[in-house]
Scaffold this motif. Structure first.
Motif, mmCIF file in Angstrom:
data_model
loop_
_atom_site.group_PDB
_atom_site.id
_atom_site.type_symbol
_atom_site.label_atom_id
_atom_site.label_comp_id
_atom_site.label_asym_id
_atom_site.label_seq_id
_atom_site.Cartn_x
_atom_site.Cartn_y
_atom_site.Cartn_z
ATOM 1 N N ILE A 170 -9.884 45.250 -7.292
ATOM 2 C CA ILE A 170 -10.756 45.822 -6.260
ATOM 3 C C ILE A 170 -11.939 46.524 -6.914
ATOM 4 N N LYS A 171 -12.935 46.800 -6.095
ATOM 5 C CA LYS A 171 -14.097 47.573 -6.525
ATOM 6 C C LYS A 171 -14.226 48.758 -5.582
ATOM 7 N N ALA A 172 -14.359 49.949 -6.134
ATOM 8 C CA ALA A 172 -14.498 51.164 -5.317
ATOM 9 C C ALA A 172 -15.921 51.683 -5.467
ATOM 10 N N VAL A 173 -16.647 51.739 -4.358
ATOM 11 C CA VAL A 173 -18.044 52.171 -4.359
ATOM 12 C C VAL A 173 -18.197 53.371 -3.435
ATOM 13 N N ALA A 174 -18.891 54.397 -3.914
ATOM 14 C CA ALA A 174 -19.079 55.609 -3.112
ATOM 15 C C ALA A 174 -19.940 55.310 -1.887
ATOM 16 N N GLU A 175 -19.398 55.588 -0.707
ATOM 17 C CA GLU A 175 -20.137 55.446 0.548
ATOM 18 C C GLU A 175 -21.041 56.653 0.770
ATOM 19 N N THR A 176 -20.568 57.820 0.347
ATOM 20 C CA THR A 176 -21.330 59.064 0.433
ATOM 21 C C THR A 176 -21.125 59.824 -0.873
ATOM 22 N N LYS A 177 -21.824 60.918 -1.060
ATOM 23 C CA LYS A 177 -21.536 61.772 -2.215
ATOM 24 C C LYS A 177 -20.225 62.503 -1.967
ATOM 25 N N GLY A 178 -19.565 62.928 -3.036
ATOM 26 C CA GLY A 178 -18.307 63.633 -2.871
ATOM 27 C C GLY A 178 -17.671 63.984 -4.197
ATOM 28 N N GLN A 179 -16.396 64.315 -4.135
ATOM 29 C CA GLN A 179 -15.640 64.671 -5.332
ATOM 30 C C GLN A 179 -14.265 64.015 -5.286
ATOM 31 N N VAL A 180 -13.776 63.652 -6.472
ATOM 32 C CA VAL A 180 -12.468 63.018 -6.569
ATOM 33 C C VAL A 180 -11.718 63.633 -7.747
ATOM 34 N N ILE A 181 -10.424 63.830 -7.571
ATOM 35 C CA ILE A 181 -9.560 64.318 -8.645
ATOM 36 C C ILE A 181 -8.851 63.121 -9.257
ATOM 37 N N MET A 182 -8.973 62.976 -10.582
ATOM 38 C CA MET A 182 -8.403 61.826 -11.279
ATOM 39 C C MET A 182 -7.112 62.247 -11.989
ATOM 40 N N ILE A 183 -5.995 61.620 -11.580
ATOM 41 C CA ILE A 183 -4.670 61.975 -12.092
ATOM 42 C C ILE A 183 -4.233 60.974 -13.163
#
Length: 220
Positions: free
Chosen positions: A103-116
């Motif tokens: 899959i490809k994940a593309v930001a739809e809006t600005k934001g923040q993500v926590i990477m585990i």
């Protein structure tokens, strides 16, 4: 005025408590904040690409991300959106299976993500009931969304798919104004710009939308 800056680990814990406090135990939130990374992203950023080896699993704390699947014609097809409080089940599968991303994940809006980290993700499956429930529920929710995407392709006409797409975009962005071009919409729906433009005009004639120079206003 003080120049004091909140350390990232403290900020991450606060974000986790705000977004996942009703889901995860306090001990799990503590562990996540200690071993994970907080990443900012802006609209259009590619967070995961086809063929990547995924070493960390994303927990979305703000913004929205669209998940795309590569098709046999070298195009891309929109599968679903993930929002605040969500994760991507397909990236989980790649993490656990140590396989390349499909899959490809593309930001739809600005934001923040926590990477585990992947190793912690596996460890917590046996350690925390809330984590197990969250992972299984995420799989279930994403499966339903993928089945819906398949139904759209197999059984819905393009105008119905377009209406659903516009409604999803409005919900994700919390606005009745869609600022995508006709070409961008065509790309997400895996069709031509001419078809999208024709269908948008028909929807406007039906009073469901209003077309502006640089946006589409949802009236439904």
């Amino acid at each position: 005025m003080s120049n004091f800056t909140i350390p990232k680990k403290i900020k991450m814990k606060e974000l986790l408590q705000q977004t996942y406090g009703f889901i995860f135990e306090e001990k799990l939130i503590d562990e996540i904040s200690q071993v994970s990374l907080l990443r900012d992203f802006k609209e259009g950023d590619v967070l995961i690409d086809f063929g990547d080896y995924i070493k960390k699993m994303p927990l979305l704390v703000s913004g929205a991300i669209k998940i795309l699947r590569e098709d046999f014609d070298e195009g891309e097809l929109l599968l679903y959106f993930i929002e605040k409080g969500d994760t991507c089940a397909m990236s989980m599968t790649c993490c656990l299976g140590e396989s390349k991303s499909e899959i490809k994940a593309v930001a739809e809006t600005k934001g923040q993500v926590i990477m585990i980290p992947v190793l912690k993700m596996e460890e917590w499956l046996g350690k925390y009931k809330s984590w197990r429930n969250y992972v299984f529920n995420s799989y279930n929710n994403r499966l339903k969304e993928m089945l819906s995407a398949i139904d759209n392709l197999a059984f819905m006409k393009m105008d119905e798919r377009l209406i659903n797409y516009l409604k999803d975009k409005a919900k994700i962005n919390n606005t009745k104004e869609i600022h995508n071009t006709h070409q961008e919409i065509a790309y997400d729906l895996h069709t031509s710009r001419v078809v999208v433009s024709r269908l948008l005009k028909a929807l406007e004639n039906e009073g469901k939308i209003r077309l502006h120079r640089a946006s589409i206003e949802i009236l439904m």
